[in-house]
Scaffold this motif. Structure first.
Motif, PDB file in Angstrom:
ATOM      1  N   CYS A  27      -5.211  21.273  37.004  1.00 50.60           N
ATOM      2  CA  CYS A  27      -6.340  20.754  36.224  1.00 50.60           C
ATOM      3  C   CYS A  27      -6.591  21.578  34.960  1.00 50.60           C
ATOM      4  O   CYS A  27      -6.540  22.798  34.979  1.00 50.60           O
ATOM      5  CB  CYS A  27      -7.590  20.746  37.103  1.00 50.60           C
ATOM      6  SG  CYS A  27      -9.057  20.157  36.257  1.00 50.60           S
ATOM      7  N   THR A  28      -6.898  20.877  33.866  1.00 46.84           N
ATOM      8  CA  THR A  28      -7.287  21.557  32.631  1.00 46.84           C
ATOM      9  C   THR A  28      -8.703  21.156  32.242  1.00 46.84           C
ATOM     10  O   THR A  28      -9.155  21.431  31.134  1.00 46.84           O
ATOM     11  CB  THR A  28      -6.322  21.197  31.487  1.00 46.84           C
ATOM     12  OG1 THR A  28      -6.194  19.775  31.441  1.00 46.84           O
ATOM     13  CG2 THR A  28      -4.952  21.817  31.701  1.00 46.84           C
ATOM     14  N   GLY A  29      -9.383  20.451  33.134  1.00 48.71           N
ATOM     15  CA  GLY A  29     -10.753  19.999  32.852  1.00 48.71           C
ATOM     16  C   GLY A  29     -11.754  21.136  32.963  1.00 48.71           C
ATOM     17  O   GLY A  29     -11.384  22.293  33.186  1.00 48.71           O
ATOM     18  N   GLY A  51     -10.214  20.498  39.358  1.00 43.79           N
ATOM     19  CA  GLY A  51     -10.295  19.312  40.210  1.00 43.79           C
ATOM     20  C   GLY A  51     -11.251  18.284  39.632  1.00 43.79           C
ATOM     21  O   GLY A  51     -11.854  17.514  40.378  1.00 43.79           O
ATOM     22  N   CYS A  52     -11.369  18.253  38.290  1.00 47.74           N
ATOM     23  CA  CYS A  52     -12.340  17.364  37.630  1.00 47.74           C
ATOM     24  C   CYS A  52     -12.059  15.887  37.912  1.00 47.74           C
ATOM     25  O   CYS A  52     -12.961  15.070  37.914  1.00 47.74           O
ATOM     26  CB  CYS A  52     -12.339  17.624  36.126  1.00 47.74           C
ATOM     27  SG  CYS A  52     -10.847  17.032  35.284  1.00 47.74           S
ATOM     28  N   GLY A  53     -10.784  15.563  38.159  1.00 49.46           N
ATOM     29  CA  GLY A  53     -10.451  14.172  38.447  1.00 49.46           C
ATOM     30  C   GLY A  53     -10.178  13.332  37.208  1.00 49.46           C
ATOM     31  O   GLY A  53      -9.722  12.195  37.320  1.00 49.46           O
ATOM     32  N   GLN A  54     -10.443  13.886  36.033  1.00 49.00           N
ATOM     33  CA  GLN A  54     -10.330  13.094  34.794  1.00 49.00           C
ATOM     34  C   GLN A  54      -9.132  13.516  33.931  1.00 49.00           C
ATOM     35  O   GLN A  54      -8.555  12.690  33.233  1.00 49.00           O
ATOM     36  CB  GLN A  54     -11.605  13.258  33.932  1.00 49.00           C
ATOM     37  CG  GLN A  54     -12.905  13.101  34.682  1.00 49.00           C
ATOM     38  CD  GLN A  54     -13.037  11.717  35.289  1.00 49.00           C
ATOM     39  OE1 GLN A  54     -12.590  10.721  34.705  1.00 49.00           O
ATOM     40  NE2 GLN A  54     -13.611  11.645  36.485  1.00 49.00           N
ATOM     41  N   CYS A  55      -8.782  14.798  33.960  1.00 54.82           N
ATOM     42  CA  CYS A  55      -7.753  15.299  33.030  1.00 54.82           C
ATOM     43  C   CYS A  55      -6.369  14.805  33.465  1.00 54.82           C
ATOM     44  O   CYS A  55      -6.203  14.353  34.599  1.00 54.82           O
ATOM     45  CB  CYS A  55      -7.798  16.823  33.003  1.00 54.82           C
ATOM     46  SG  CYS A  55      -7.143  17.554  34.510  1.00 54.82           S
ATOM     47  N   CYS A  98      -5.034  16.383  36.814  1.00 56.98           N
ATOM     48  CA  CYS A  98      -5.631  15.803  38.024  1.00 56.98           C
ATOM     49  C   CYS A  98      -5.084  14.405  38.273  1.00 56.98           C
ATOM     50  O   CYS A  98      -4.682  14.077  39.393  1.00 56.98           O
ATOM     51  CB  CYS A  98      -7.153  15.693  37.866  1.00 56.98           C
ATOM     52  SG  CYS A  98      -8.027  17.241  38.115  1.00 56.98           S
TER      53      CYS A  98
HETATM   54 ZN   LIG Z   1      -8.830  17.936  36.079  1.00 54.56          ZN
END
Ligand SMILES: [Zn+2]
Length: 415
Positions: free
Chosen positions: A89-91, A95-99, A102
């Motif tokens: 993840c790079t958000g 674990g942001c789910g958007q980047c 993820c």
């Molecule tokens: Zn992420």
């Protein structure tokens, strides 16, 4: 929506993994500060030593080998994939789910995350050799190379030793995530080199919540399905959505109560086996056809064309694989049927002992009443043992119909 959403009822594991993902990020960030613009994947020997030395460094919570255990359906693979996503993840928070990190990991298309999964009874040694080779290469995105092995317990000792060597001397940025039913299923030498994270059987209410939230299932149906599936998330989902599956389950748990004679026990055993086969086939048919079509396309063959000898070998290989997979699927499906049966007798015993525990099978109260009236708690205990025994025997080479017949006879109501 974060990558952790599907990991329900596992607060402890969630906290450990989230902290480790933070620690992993600290390691990556630190390396990037030390060598701005450089490929950092191979340059963190100093940082990696903090994985084993006690310091206040947040990277301490990260380690390169994990053993995630828990009963089937508790979410071992879900936890492993979510953690893998958080590592890529790079958000804003891991674990942001958007980047992209993820999203690609959750879709199982991230090039730095390899997932070894098996649908046969054993993971082959060449599969492990291949993935060990992959583990030696640096991650292309400069973060982590993650190797997930689902069902890591399905290895012969020789195969496990190949894996052990790789885990003993890992490259700095390689992370192993092994999943197994319990730590005892792994050889001690592997176990002792992994951090162990145990998942619990989630509370049925937590599973029901997920079905309501994610799948739009009616709350009462969701809870009933979660209880019936004994909190196995995938199964609860299937039961809630597929009326045919609910019907098959009902057939399985009611049949043995009707058995009066040896002849009927044979029929009950045949029924049980045929239900398990139907279930397994309905799962694999489409996939088998798709795989075959894909292989024929690769071999440049038209539909209906008879294969040349070199093509025939490849087709036979695929068919062998599919056959192995189908055997395993039937075995799984049968075991599941026996777990369903156990659930009924557990409900009966709870009722006979006068506990006020919620029944697993709140849709079969009539059957539970009937069995309660027909037997003593001692008899019920014997039946539970007979089903446990049958489950054990199914993992051996004994004849499956014989195992089931003998079990059906033990379940026969006493007259
Ligand atoms: Zn992420």
């Amino acid at each position: 929506m974060s990558v952790w959403d599907e990991l329900v009822g596992q607060e402890h594991a969630l906290a450990v993994l989230q902290q480790a993902a933070q620690g992993a990020r600290a390691i990556v960030d630190h390396a990037q500060e030390a060598h701005p613009g450089a490929d950092t994947s191979g340059s963190v020997r100093a940082d990696a030593s903090s994985l084993t030395q006690p310091t206040d460094d947040p990277s301490r919570s990260m380690t390169h080998a994990w053993l995630i255990t828990g009963p089937p359906g508790s979410g071992r693979s879900v936890a492993a994939i979510a953690f893998a996503a958080a590592l890529q993840c790079t958000g804003e928070f891991p674990g942001c789910g958007q980047c992209p990190g993820c999203r690609t990991t959750m879709a199982r298309t991230n090039g730095d995350v390899s997932i070894l999964t098996t649908e046969s009874t054993q993971i082959r040694i060449d599969e492990v050799r291949q993935i060990v080779l992959r583990a030696q290469t640096a991650p292309s995105q400069g973060r982590w190379r993650v190797i997930v092995i689902e069902d890591a317990d399905r290895m012969m000792e020789r195969t496990a030793n190949v894996l052990l060597k790789a885990i003993e001397e890992p490259p700095e940025r390689t992370v192993w995530l092994l999943c197994a039913p319990s730590a005892e299923d792994m050889i001690t030498t592997i176990r002792s080199r992994c951090r162990h994270l145990g998942l619990r059987i989630p509370d049925p209410h937590a599973v029901a919540d997920l079905l309501v939230r994610r799948d739009g299932v009616d709350p009462a149906d969701a809870l009933s399905a979660a209880r019936a599936a004994q909190s196995h998330i995938g199964l609860a989902r299937a039961l809630a959505k597929d009326p045919k599956m609910r019907q098959r389950r009902r057939q399985i748990i009611t049949a043995p109560a009707q058995v009066r004679s040896v002849g009927e026990a044979v029929f009950a055993a045949e029924d049980l086996l045929s239900i398990a086969k139907t279930q397994a086939e309905s799962q694999s048919e489409e996939r088998n056809a798709r795989e075959k079509a894909e292989l024929m396309r690769q071999l440049g063959m038209e539909e209906g064309q008879s294969p040349a000898s070199h093509q025939r070998a490849r087709i036979r290989e695929l068919e062998e694989d599919q056959k192995r997979r189908s055997k395993r699927a039937i075995q799984d499906s049968l075991d599941r049927a026996l777990v369903d049966l156990l659930g009924i007798y557990r409900d009966v015993l709870m009722r006979q002992l006068g506990t006020d525990q919620e029944p697993i099978n709140d849709d079969c109260l009539d059957l539970i009443d009937q069995l309660c009236a027909q037997s003593t708690p001692q008899q019920t205990m014997k039946r539970v043992q007979a089903i446990e025994e049958a489950r054990k025997r199914l993992t051996t080479n004994m004849s499956v119909p014989l195992i089931l017949e003998s079990m059906a006879l033990s379940l026969r109501p006493q007259v």
